[in-house]
Design an enzyme around this catalytic site. Structure first.
Site, PDB file in Angstrom:
ATOM      1  N   CYS A   4      14.223  46.169  30.541  1.00 32.40           N
ATOM      2  CA  CYS A   4      14.535  46.078  31.973  1.00 32.40           C
ATOM      3  C   CYS A   4      15.929  46.665  32.259  1.00 32.40           C
ATOM      4  O   CYS A   4      16.141  47.844  32.006  1.00 32.40           O
ATOM      5  CB  CYS A   4      14.370  44.650  32.482  1.00 32.40           C
ATOM      6  SG  CYS A   4      14.243  44.576  34.297  1.00 32.40           S
TER       7      CYS A   4
ATOM      8  N   HIS B 205       8.866  44.052  31.370  1.00 27.81           N
ATOM      9  CA  HIS B 205       9.247  42.949  30.489  1.00 27.81           C
ATOM     10  C   HIS B 205       8.120  42.694  29.484  1.00 27.81           C
ATOM     11  O   HIS B 205       7.125  42.049  29.833  1.00 27.81           O
ATOM     12  CB  HIS B 205       9.480  41.671  31.300  1.00 27.81           C
ATOM     13  CG  HIS B 205      10.730  41.678  32.104  1.00 27.81           C
ATOM     14  ND1 HIS B 205      11.948  41.295  31.579  1.00 27.81           N
ATOM     15  CD2 HIS B 205      10.963  42.030  33.393  1.00 27.81           C
ATOM     16  CE1 HIS B 205      12.881  41.396  32.515  1.00 27.81           C
ATOM     17  NE2 HIS B 205      12.305  41.848  33.619  1.00 27.81           N
TER      18      HIS B 205
ATOM     19  N   GLU C 167       8.174  40.578  27.180  1.00 26.94           N
ATOM     20  CA  GLU C 167       8.131  39.124  26.942  1.00 26.94           C
ATOM     21  C   GLU C 167       7.401  38.386  28.051  1.00 26.94           C
ATOM     22  O   GLU C 167       7.076  37.201  27.894  1.00 26.94           O
ATOM     23  CB  GLU C 167       9.553  38.573  26.770  1.00 26.94           C
ATOM     24  CG  GLU C 167      10.367  38.410  28.039  1.00 26.94           C
ATOM     25  CD  GLU C 167      11.007  39.688  28.565  1.00 26.94           C
ATOM     26  OE1 GLU C 167      11.831  39.586  29.489  1.00 26.94           O
ATOM     27  OE2 GLU C 167      10.674  40.783  28.050  1.00 26.94           O
TER      28      GLU C 167
END
Length: 211
Positions: free
Chosen positions: A81, A191, A193
């Site tokens: 990001c 992202h 994650e």
């Protein structure tokens, strides 16, 4: 087990990045320690919020120097990001220009789209030969951002001896850089994650390149 450092420079998504990389099979430490960050098998540079604030936090722990030294030695780095955005030469937010790490030329600026921020799941246009996206054809990834690099300004090596970076694109209003694979330096605007199984797969792919 592969040793990964998530660079702690005050970014807000450190722990989610730590958990995701650990689930992908690595031994993960969150730290700003110079030696640990330099010597890890891989360095993850997360980032949320404003470009200028992230650069200030990064410089406060000499993170820009850590990134530069690792890359000079061919040691892998993954930006996520805003941790990707700060790898470019500069960012422009609210009319203020902030110098980035300068690993790639180009400017990060506001998305040209009817709705900003770009928030939610999106597909990406992956180049042939990508290691990060291997096995992820047609996958969707989770984005939350208002700014991006909307062009790729690195000129190809005229001698042809240096492998050109692989640039993945996405669209929200217009095209923007969604990921880059550039030797030891990789980065994603989305992202991983927060991207469920696809994000976990991508992180495992990245860890696999460190072996």
């Amino acid at each position: 087990m592969t040793r990964i450092v998530v660079l702690d420079y005050g970014s807000g998504n450190l722990r989610s990045a730590e958990r995701a990389v650990a689930r992908a099979g690595a031994d993960v430490t969150v730290t700003a320690d110079w030696d640990a960050a330099l010597n890890a098998d891989g360095l993850v540079v997360p980032g949320v919020g404003a470009f200028a604030a992230c650069m200030a936090g990064l410089r406060a722990v000499r993170g820009d120097q850590i990134i530069g030294r690792r890359l000079a030695g061919g040691r892998p780095v993954l930006g996520i990001c805003v941790g990707m955005q700060i790898l470019f030469a500069k960012g422009i937010e609210h009319g203020v220009t902030t110098e980035g790490c300068g690993e790639w030329p180009g400017t990060v600026d506001r998305l040209n789209a009817p709705v900003v921020p770009h928030m939610g799941w999106n597909t990406v246009d992956v180049p042939e030969g990508s290691a990060l996206f291997a096995g992820l054809a047609d996958a969707r990834f989770y984005f939350v951002h208002s700014y991006a690099a909307r062009s790729w300004d690195l000129e190809p090596d005229p001698t042809g001896t240096i492998q050109p970076p692989l640039v993945t694109w996405a669209e929200h209003g217009d095209r923007f850089v969604a990921a880059v694979e550039n030797g030891p330096l990789c980065a994603t605007q989305f992202h991983p994650e927060k991207s469920g199984d696809a994000g976990a797969h991508l992180l495992r792919n990245w860890l696999g390149t460190l072996a």
